[in-house]
Design an enzyme around this catalytic site. Structure first.
Site, short mmCIF file in Angstrom:
data_model
loop_
_atom_site.label_atom_id
_atom_site.label_comp_id
_atom_site.label_asym_id
_atom_site.label_seq_id
_atom_site.Cartn_x
_atom_site.Cartn_y
_atom_site.Cartn_z
N GLN A 20 2.01 -6.20 -3.32
CA GLN A 20 2.31 -6.02 -1.77
C GLN A 20 3.55 -5.33 -1.65
O GLN A 20 3.60 -4.29 -2.54
CB GLN A 20 2.38 -7.53 -1.18
CG GLN A 20 1.20 -8.48 -1.31
CD GLN A 20 0.70 -8.92 -2.58
OE1 GLN A 20 1.51 -9.60 -3.20
NE2 GLN A 20 -0.55 -8.58 -2.82
N ASP A 28 0.80 -1.16 0.03
CA ASP A 28 0.06 -0.04 0.05
C ASP A 28 0.83 1.15 -0.09
O ASP A 28 0.47 2.34 0.58
CB ASP A 28 -0.93 0.05 1.26
CG ASP A 28 -2.00 -1.01 1.23
OD1 ASP A 28 -2.18 -1.94 0.18
OD2 ASP A 28 -2.25 -1.52 2.27
N LYS A 87 1.76 2.11 -4.97
CA LYS A 87 2.35 1.36 -6.44
C LYS A 87 1.45 1.73 -7.68
O LYS A 87 1.83 1.94 -8.68
CB LYS A 87 2.45 -0.03 -6.45
CG LYS A 87 3.50 -0.64 -5.20
CD LYS A 87 3.64 -1.85 -5.02
CE LYS A 87 2.33 -2.55 -4.25
NZ LYS A 87 1.82 -2.09 -3.07
N THR A 133 3.08 -12.61 2.85
CA THR A 133 2.28 -13.31 1.77
C THR A 133 2.97 -14.63 0.94
O THR A 133 3.98 -14.82 1.54
CB THR A 133 1.57 -12.09 0.71
OG1 THR A 133 0.59 -12.88 -0.25
CG2 THR A 133 2.95 -11.91 -0.37
N GLY A 157 -4.72 -4.09 -3.84
CA GLY A 157 -5.60 -3.25 -4.02
C GLY A 157 -4.75 -1.98 -4.38
O GLY A 157 -4.12 -1.41 -3.71
N HIS A 158 -4.86 -1.64 -5.92
CA HIS A 158 -3.88 -0.75 -6.38
C HIS A 158 -4.68 0.54 -6.72
O HIS A 158 -5.77 0.22 -7.68
CB HIS A 158 -3.00 -1.17 -7.49
CG HIS A 158 -1.90 -2.20 -7.19
ND1 HIS A 158 -1.18 -2.83 -7.75
CD2 HIS A 158 -1.81 -2.61 -5.92
CE1 HIS A 158 -0.19 -3.37 -7.36
NE2 HIS A 158 -0.81 -3.61 -5.90
P1 GDP Z 1 -0.66 0.37 -3.51
O1 GDP Z 1 -1.61 -1.11 -3.20
O2 GDP Z 1 0.75 0.27 -3.13
O3 GDP Z 1 -1.06 0.66 -5.01
O4 GDP Z 1 -1.38 1.62 -2.94
P2 GDP Z 1 -3.00 1.43 -2.37
O5 GDP Z 1 -3.92 2.02 -3.35
O6 GDP Z 1 -3.38 0.29 -1.49
O7 GDP Z 1 -2.86 2.63 -1.17
C1 GDP Z 1 -2.23 4.03 -1.31
C2 GDP Z 1 -3.50 4.96 -1.04
O8 GDP Z 1 -2.91 6.34 -1.05
C3 GDP Z 1 -4.43 5.14 -2.21
O9 GDP Z 1 -5.63 5.55 -1.49
C4 GDP Z 1 -3.93 6.26 -3.01
O10 GDP Z 1 -4.90 7.02 -3.77
C5 GDP Z 1 -3.45 6.93 -1.88
N1 GDP Z 1 -2.04 7.89 -2.32
C6 GDP Z 1 -1.05 7.60 -3.29
N2 GDP Z 1 -0.15 8.55 -3.26
C7 GDP Z 1 -0.68 9.41 -2.43
C8 GDP Z 1 -0.01 10.67 -1.62
O11 GDP Z 1 1.07 11.10 -2.26
N3 GDP Z 1 -0.61 11.32 -1.08
C9 GDP Z 1 -1.99 11.05 -0.59
N4 GDP Z 1 -2.40 11.73 0.45
N5 GDP Z 1 -2.40 9.65 -1.02
C10 GDP Z 1 -1.88 9.03 -1.82
P1 IMO Z 2 -1.07 -4.15 -2.19
O1 IMO Z 2 -0.59 -4.71 -3.51
C1 IMO Z 2 -1.06 -4.80 2.13
C2 IMO Z 2 -1.03 -8.77 3.68
C3 IMO Z 2 -2.41 -9.36 4.60
C4 IMO Z 2 -1.78 -10.06 5.40
C5 IMO Z 2 -0.61 -10.91 4.60
C6 IMO Z 2 -1.09 -12.15 3.96
O2 IMO Z 2 -2.44 -3.63 -2.48
O3 IMO Z 2 0.11 -3.37 -1.51
P2 IMO Z 2 -2.44 -12.74 1.88
O4 IMO Z 2 -3.96 -12.46 1.59
O5 IMO Z 2 -1.62 -12.32 0.92
O6 IMO Z 2 -2.40 -14.25 2.38
O7 IMO Z 2 -2.37 -11.86 3.13
O8 IMO Z 2 -0.48 -9.91 3.38
N1 IMO Z 2 -1.24 -8.09 2.27
C7 IMO Z 2 -1.24 -6.89 2.15
N2 IMO Z 2 -1.02 -5.91 2.64
N3 IMO Z 2 -1.20 -4.60 1.01
C8 IMO Z 2 -1.22 -5.61 0.08
O9 IMO Z 2 -1.12 -5.50 -1.34
C9 IMO Z 2 -1.35 -7.10 0.62
N4 IMO Z 2 -1.53 -8.11 0.04
C10 IMO Z 2 -1.67 -8.79 1.03
O10 IMO Z 2 -2.88 -8.02 5.16
O11 IMO Z 2 -1.15 -9.67 6.57
MG MG Z 3 -3.07 -1.79 -1.82
#
Ligand code: GDP
Ligand code: IMO
Ligand code: MG
Length: 423
Positions: free
Chosen positions: A223, A13, A16, A238, A40-41
């Site tokens: 991840q 998170d 990416k 994971t 979840g991207h």
């Molecule tokens: P990912 O799994 O690495 O793609 O990240 P996620 O989408 O799960 O979580 C990142 C969250 O931060 C999302 O809600 C993005 O919209 C948000 N985000 C990304 N870059 C920034 C930033 O520079 N500032 C803020 N405030 N939010 C951001």
């Molecule tokens: P993105 O790509 C954050 C975590 C789960 C749990 C562990 C194992 O959005 O960054 P799993 O379901 O993979 O067997 O769970 O990994 N986890 C993540 N945490 N971002 C993710 O993906 C994750 N995918 C799995 O919360 O701790």
């Molecule tokens: Mg994510």
């Protein structure tokens, strides 16, 4: 032309999805190389917000090929739903390719994931996303998995699916857990297989032909490095190789083609699920980061645990990934703070170490050694160049870069495409 890898350097998170979207403006192919719909991207474009789970985050750039590589475990029903949703929102899904060699996740994997978690003693639960990731990768390693290519022969696919489902039902029965309705499950899987068949192809050929032709390729990690099955905080990880090495096997591309590795790094730290987290803030400061950073899981909606930037874990991560360029995200979330802390070392049994311990239990016991820096107390959300950042923000970034021994190339100050600039 380059073949770049982009990975998360922390516990996922990091942003990416946003960075992939930004970097794909001139990219020919984006290849996801591991994980499944545990990811979840998030990508925000204008007033639209998209959360991708399996489809690569290059889908918003017209003409960019989006490959779901052999290293993934794919829930065919979820993939179909995600593709249909994107199509309904006006996106061209004909650019998606699904690897013949990707392994499939079925309902029995999700039930097994839930059962494993429920049966684990407290302190052993992983806090998985319950998407069946661990059981599907277990089947792959045990050589009893079902691959996407099998969806192309429905009769044989049905036979194997039913055999596996019946075997899993015996396990569920033995544990007094709910069994699955095999007929109903098959009907849903069959519909997804029929939908996905035109997209299934030997993506290893696609990627290698493109690399040889000098195309611009970006490998998308899911991840984060500290969730890597080998290098993360095992067993609280994971089930795939989330580190840059995983891109070669998970996309089917040889190391000789790799030009550089992008590490996406949040300006603080978050983690969702169980496992050690030395710099976690369990007080109002952590709650503040969660609130300002909107730190709730993009896949499960769970509140993310929040804490200070951990330079020990991040330095280790940059080392094992060979990070050439860093993209620092969510700097804006720190805008309101009077003081910032950075963990520069761990104290273990009275000894100071700058190295990440490989014993996960020891990581639970370490005491972070902090250094403090003054905050900048003004909004960075509208800043668009490095030298327009407040001096204290620049000092904070320079300190982080020095501690992790990597160069900052991109800074993100908000979720939108345009809230990004080169360092
Ligand atoms: P990912 O799994 O690495 O793609 O990240 P996620 O989408 O799960 O979580 C990142 C969250 O931060 C999302 O809600 C993005 O919209 C948000 N985000 C990304 N870059 C920034 C930033 O520079 N500032 C803020 N405030 N939010 C951001
Ligand atoms: P993105 O790509 C954050 C975590 C789960 C749990 C562990 C194992 O959005 O960054 P799993 O379901 O993979 O067997 O769970 O990994 N986890 C993540 N945490 N971002 C993710 O993906 C994750 N995918 C799995 O919360 O701790
Ligand atoms: Mg994510």
């Amino acid at each position: 032309m380059p073949v770049n890898i982009l990975i998360g350097t922390q516990w996922g998170d990091e942003g990416k999805g946003k960075l992939i979207d930004v970097l794909t403006e001139n990219t020919d192919i984006v290849v996801r190389f591991q994980g499944g719909n545990n990811a979840g991207h998030t990508v925000e474009i204008g007033d639209k917000k998209y959360v991708l789970h399996l489809v690569p985050s290059g889908i918003f750039r017209p003409g960019t090929l989006c490959v779901i590589g052999n290293g993934l475990v794919v829930d065919p029903i979820s993939l179909m739903e995600e593709m249909l949703d994107l199509k309904a929102r006006g996106l061209d899904i004909s650019v998606i390719q699904l690897s013949t060699k990707a392994h499939l996740i079925f309902e029995y994997h999700k039930l097994a994931d839930a059962l494993n978690e429920a049966a684990s003693a407290s302190g052993r639960k992983i806090g998985t996303t319950k998407r069946g990731i661990g059981p599907a990768y277990s089947d792959k390693a045990a050589r009893i998995g079902i691959r996407a290519i099998q969806m192309q022969n429905l009769a044989e696919f049905e036979k194997t699916f039913r055999e596996q489902a019946v075997k899993y039902n015996c396990i569920f029965k033995g544990h007094g857990a709910p069994e699955m309705d095999v007929d109903a499950a098959w009907q849903k899987v069959k519909a997804a297989a029929e939908f996905l068949n035109p997209y299934i192809t030997d993506t290893v050929l696609t990627v290698n032909r493109a690399a040889r032709a000098g195309k611009n390729i970006l490998c998308e990690g899911a991840q984060g490095a500290l969730l890597d099955i080998d290098h993360g905080t095992y067993p609280f990880v994971t089930s795939s190789n989330t580190t840059s090495g995983g891109a070669c096997t998970g996309a089917g591309i040889a190391p000789k083609y790799i030009t550089s590795v992008w590490g996406v790094m949040k300006a603080y730290t978050t983690r969702v699920g169980e496992g050690p987290f030395p710099t976690e803030l369990k007080d109002a400061a952590g709650e503040n980061l969660r609130k300002v950073g909107n730190e709730y899981g993009a896949t499960t909606g769970r509140p993310r645990r929040c804490g200070w930037f951990d330079a020990v874990a991040s330095r280790y991560s940059c080392m094992i990934n060979g990070v050439d360029k860093l993209a620092i995200t969510k700097l804006d979330v720190l805008d309101g703070l009077d003081e910032l802390k950075i963990c520069t070392a761990y104290e273990v049994d009275g000894q100071i170490t700058e190295d990440m311990p490989s014993d996960t239990r020891a990581l639970n016991e370490v005491k972070p050694v902090y250094e403090s820096m003054p905050g900048w107390k003004c909004s960075t959300a509208d800043v668009r160049s490095y030298y327009d950042l407040p001096a204290n923000a620049r000092k904070y970034l320079e300190r982080i870069a020095g501690l992790v021994s990597a160069e900052i190339a991109i800074i993100s100050v908000g979720p939108k495409r345009e809230q990004t600039f080169m360092a």
